[in-house]
Design a protein around this motif. Structure first.
Motif, PDB file in Angstrom:
ATOM      1  N   GLN A  23      60.649  -0.598   4.455  1.00  0.00           N
ATOM      2  CA  GLN A  23      61.035  -0.339   2.924  1.00  0.00           C
ATOM      3  C   GLN A  23      59.939  -0.253   2.086  1.00  0.00           C
ATOM      4  N   VAL A  24      58.916  -0.931   2.298  1.00  0.00           N
ATOM      5  CA  VAL A  24      57.674  -0.937   1.367  1.00  0.00           C
ATOM      6  C   VAL A  24      56.899   0.595   1.633  1.00  0.00           C
ATOM      7  N   GLN A  25      57.123   1.193   2.712  1.00  0.00           N
ATOM      8  CA  GLN A  25      56.403   2.454   2.948  1.00  0.00           C
ATOM      9  C   GLN A  25      57.348   3.451   1.970  1.00  0.00           C
ATOM     10  N   GLU A  26      58.554   3.092   2.223  1.00  0.00           N
ATOM     11  CA  GLU A  26      59.385   4.216   1.346  1.00  0.00           C
ATOM     12  C   GLU A  26      59.113   4.048  -0.230  1.00  0.00           C
ATOM     13  N   ILE A  27      58.819   2.713  -0.538  1.00  0.00           N
ATOM     14  CA  ILE A  27      58.537   2.899  -1.974  1.00  0.00           C
ATOM     15  C   ILE A  27      57.283   3.386  -2.419  1.00  0.00           C
ATOM     16  N   TYR A  28      56.441   3.195  -1.448  1.00  0.00           N
ATOM     17  CA  TYR A  28      54.872   3.958  -1.584  1.00  0.00           C
ATOM     18  C   TYR A  28      54.817   5.337  -1.619  1.00  0.00           C
ATOM     19  N   SER A  29      55.876   6.034  -0.707  1.00  0.00           N
ATOM     20  CA  SER A  29      56.063   7.263  -0.707  1.00  0.00           C
ATOM     21  C   SER A  29      56.643   7.976  -1.890  1.00  0.00           C
ATOM     22  N   GLN A  30      57.969   7.260  -2.410  1.00  0.00           N
ATOM     23  CA  GLN A  30      58.624   7.613  -3.546  1.00  0.00           C
ATOM     24  C   GLN A  30      57.603   7.519  -4.870  1.00  0.00           C
ATOM     25  N   CYS A  31      56.697   6.720  -5.003  1.00  0.00           N
ATOM     26  CA  CYS A  31      55.925   6.545  -6.027  1.00  0.00           C
ATOM     27  C   CYS A  31      54.383   7.325  -5.731  1.00  0.00           C
ATOM     28  N   GLU A  32      54.412   8.054  -4.832  1.00  0.00           N
ATOM     29  CA  GLU A  32      53.338   8.733  -4.426  1.00  0.00           C
ATOM     30  C   GLU A  32      51.901   7.949  -4.250  1.00  0.00           C
ATOM     31  N   ILE A  33      51.955   6.649  -3.567  1.00  0.00           N
ATOM     32  CA  ILE A  33      50.616   5.955  -3.556  1.00  0.00           C
ATOM     33  C   ILE A  33      50.314   6.227  -2.026  1.00  0.00           C
ATOM     34  N   PRO A  34      48.952   6.621  -1.992  1.00  0.00           N
ATOM     35  CA  PRO A  34      48.370   7.231  -0.543  1.00  0.00           C
ATOM     36  C   PRO A  34      47.847   6.059   0.224  1.00  0.00           C
ATOM     37  N   ILE A  35      48.827   4.933   0.496  1.00  0.00           N
ATOM     38  CA  ILE A  35      48.548   3.961   1.390  1.00  0.00           C
ATOM     39  C   ILE A  35      49.619   3.557   2.285  1.00  0.00           C
ATOM     40  N   SER A  36      49.242   2.899   3.263  1.00  0.00           N
ATOM     41  CA  SER A  36      50.031   2.479   4.192  1.00  0.00           C
ATOM     42  C   SER A  36      50.412   1.163   4.059  1.00  0.00           C
ATOM     43  N   ALA A  37      51.635   0.640   4.227  1.00  0.00           N
ATOM     44  CA  ALA A  37      52.080  -0.629   4.053  1.00  0.00           C
ATOM     45  C   ALA A  37      51.411  -1.716   4.764  1.00  0.00           C
ATOM     46  N   THR A  38      50.903  -1.134   5.934  1.00  0.00           N
ATOM     47  CA  THR A  38      49.796  -2.258   6.700  1.00  0.00           C
ATOM     48  C   THR A  38      48.821  -2.469   6.488  1.00  0.00           C
ATOM     49  N   TYR A  39      48.164  -1.608   5.498  1.00  0.00           N
ATOM     50  CA  TYR A  39      46.817  -1.826   4.853  1.00  0.00           C
ATOM     51  C   TYR A  39      46.854  -2.627   3.853  1.00  0.00           C
ATOM     52  N   PHE A  40      47.759  -3.005   3.277  1.00  0.00           N
ATOM     53  CA  PHE A  40      47.585  -3.882   2.162  1.00  0.00           C
ATOM     54  C   PHE A  40      46.801  -5.263   2.258  1.00  0.00           C
ATOM     55  N   PRO A  41      47.024  -6.066   2.951  1.00  0.00           N
ATOM     56  CA  PRO A  41      46.178  -7.234   3.223  1.00  0.00           C
ATOM     57  C   PRO A  41      44.511  -6.890   3.057  1.00  0.00           C
ATOM     58  N   ILE A  42      44.079  -6.117   3.923  1.00  0.00           N
ATOM     59  CA  ILE A  42      42.695  -5.631   3.815  1.00  0.00           C
ATOM     60  C   ILE A  42      42.655  -5.060   2.266  1.00  0.00           C
ATOM     61  N   LEU A  43      43.041  -4.348   1.874  1.00  0.00           N
ATOM     62  CA  LEU A  43      42.851  -3.587   0.456  1.00  0.00           C
ATOM     63  C   LEU A  43      42.848  -4.642  -0.610  1.00  0.00           C
ATOM     64  N   ARG A  44      43.806  -5.561  -0.375  1.00  0.00           N
ATOM     65  CA  ARG A  44      43.948  -6.561  -1.565  1.00  0.00           C
ATOM     66  C   ARG A  44      42.523  -7.537  -1.313  1.00  0.00           C
ATOM     67  N   LEU A  45      42.320  -7.778  -0.256  1.00  0.00           N
ATOM     68  CA  LEU A  45      41.053  -8.696  -0.029  1.00  0.00           C
ATOM     69  C   LEU A  45      39.957  -8.039  -0.331  1.00  0.00           C
ATOM     70  N   LEU A  46      39.503  -6.950   0.035  1.00  0.00           N
ATOM     71  CA  LEU A  46      38.374  -6.075  -0.547  1.00  0.00           C
ATOM     72  C   LEU A  46      38.387  -5.919  -2.159  1.00  0.00           C
ATOM     73  N   GLN A  47      39.607  -5.823  -2.591  1.00  0.00           N
ATOM     74  CA  GLN A  47      39.686  -5.635  -4.053  1.00  0.00           C
ATOM     75  C   GLN A  47      39.124  -7.010  -4.766  1.00  0.00           C
ATOM     76  N   LYS A  48      39.445  -8.008  -4.278  1.00  0.00           N
ATOM     77  CA  LYS A  48      39.096  -9.282  -4.849  1.00  0.00           C
ATOM     78  C   LYS A  48      37.645  -9.813  -4.381  1.00  0.00           C
ATOM     79  N   THR A  49      37.243  -9.106  -3.360  1.00  0.00           N
ATOM     80  CA  THR A  49      35.901  -9.864  -2.889  1.00  0.00           C
ATOM     81  C   THR A  49      34.872  -8.815  -3.117  1.00  0.00           C
ATOM     82  N   GLY A  50      35.238  -7.685  -3.215  1.00  0.00           N
ATOM     83  CA  GLY A  50      34.014  -6.655  -3.318  1.00  0.00           C
ATOM     84  C   GLY A  50      33.691  -6.039  -1.880  1.00  0.00           C
ATOM     85  N   SER A  51      32.990  -6.650  -1.058  1.00  0.00           N
ATOM     86  CA  SER A  51      32.685  -6.199   0.129  1.00  0.00           C
ATOM     87  C   SER A  51      32.802  -7.216   0.945  1.00  0.00           C
TER      88      SER A  51
END
Length: 327
Positions: A23-51
């Motif tokens: 369902q989340v991947q369908e939302i990302y696809s409809q909104c043309e967001i180029p990420i996989s739903a499974t990537y989110f935890p890593i992306l959010r963590l790096l967004q908050k910590t930097g590296s």
């Protein structure tokens, strides 16, 4: 699987997880967001910590090192992450969001906010038994489309006149509202009007509008409102009534009710009505707040209401100062 109780706990949790990822991947696809739903935890963590290094990511997320390494390798290939090697120790490296990754996380933020609202609604219940709570959650998640509910909140909403294809939604939304707030006060008059809006409202001079999010295949109806002309009162006011204002629970709080009510008010004024009335219930605090904000004033019932649940009568004058005789 529910009949086997805790013995199928893992399978049931996986079923929920798989469904939510889809369902989340369908939302990302409809909104043309180029990420996989499974990537989110890593992306959010790096967004908050930097590296962070792969090992640090694994530790922070309580995931295995190989799993994180596999995911981040994919994300680097998709240009979502960048890898930086330590100048002092070539064996050490860190990962950070690329420009594409930063852009994707900025674009996904409003999607996440709406998704959070829907998921919180789905999980707002109390139960002392985990398995009972799991069954409720399964019913909420698996019985409807999370993607459609989130997209209903994200997409542009149009207020349009009721057409044949909207009639089922008109019935379902209003009946769901009645069953939620007044399950013991639904009468034959309700069912008659909701089942036959063309005959009971439109053919009698009334109007019905629906709030829709248009998709490629159908209109997703998230709200309704109706208007009907009334007989002039003793002061010769040209009166109209608004009723059947209903918004899907998942779409509430997004301005849909205001858009519907504004449409009915504007129509009434354009058609020369001088007074607009409605009936509501004192227990509906949010509805009362909406009506107060739009200039409706509580008054005595001019005649007894046809509905036992209605204990508040309100009116709004549609005569502007410029409309009055200056003399």
């Amino acid at each position: 699987m529910e009949q086997f109780g805790v013995l199928t706990l893992g399978s049931r949790l996986k079923r929920l997880s798989d469904h939510l990822f889809i369902q989340v991947q369908e939302i990302y696809s409809q909104c043309e967001i180029p990420i996989s739903a499974t990537y989110f935890p890593i992306l959010r963590l790096l967004q908050k910590t930097g590296s962070l290094s792969v090992m640090e990511i694994a530790d922070r997320l309580h995931l295995s090192h190989p799993a994180v390494s596999k995911q981040t390798t994919k994300m680097i290939k998709e240009s979502l992450l960048e890898k930086t090697v330590d100048d002092q120790d070539q064996r050490r490296s860190s990962l950070q969001l690329s420009e594409l990754g930063l852009s994707a996380m900025q674009r996904v933020e409003p999607v996440l906010q709406e998704m959070k609202i829907i998921l919180e609604k789905m999980t707002t219940y109390s139960s002392e038994n985990f398995m009972d709570a799991l069954s409720i959650l399964e019913s909420e998640v698996l019985s409807g489309s999370l993607a459609d509910k989130v997209l209903d909140r994200l997409g542009p909403i149009d207020i349009v006149l009721l057409e044949t294809q909207h009639e089922k939604a008109f019935y379902d939304l209003n009946m769901a509202w009645l069953e939620r707030y007044f399950p013991n006060q639904i009468d034959d008059k309700d069912r008659k009007i909701l089942s036959n809006p063309q005959q009971e409202i439109i053919q009698k001079g009334g109007v019905v509008w629906v709030a829709v999010r248009k998709t490629k295949t159908l209109d997703s109806v998230v709200g309704t409102i109706a208007f009907a002309p009334l007989e002039n009162d003793s002061l010769n006011h040209n009166k109209g009534e608004v009723f059947k204002l209903s918004v899907a629970e998942h779409a509430q709080g997004g301005g849909v009710a205001q858009a519907l009510l504004s449409t009915a008010i504007a129509f009434s004024h354009q058609q020369g009505f001088s007074l607009l009335s409605l009936e509501t219930a004192s227990c509906l605090k949010l509805a009362r707040r909406l009506y107060d904000k739009n200039g409706f004033v509580e008054k005595e019932f001019p005649t007894p209401s046809l509905y036992a649940r209605a204990d508040v009568y309100m009116e709004k004058s549609l005569i502007l100062k410029t409309d009055r005789d200056p003399s």
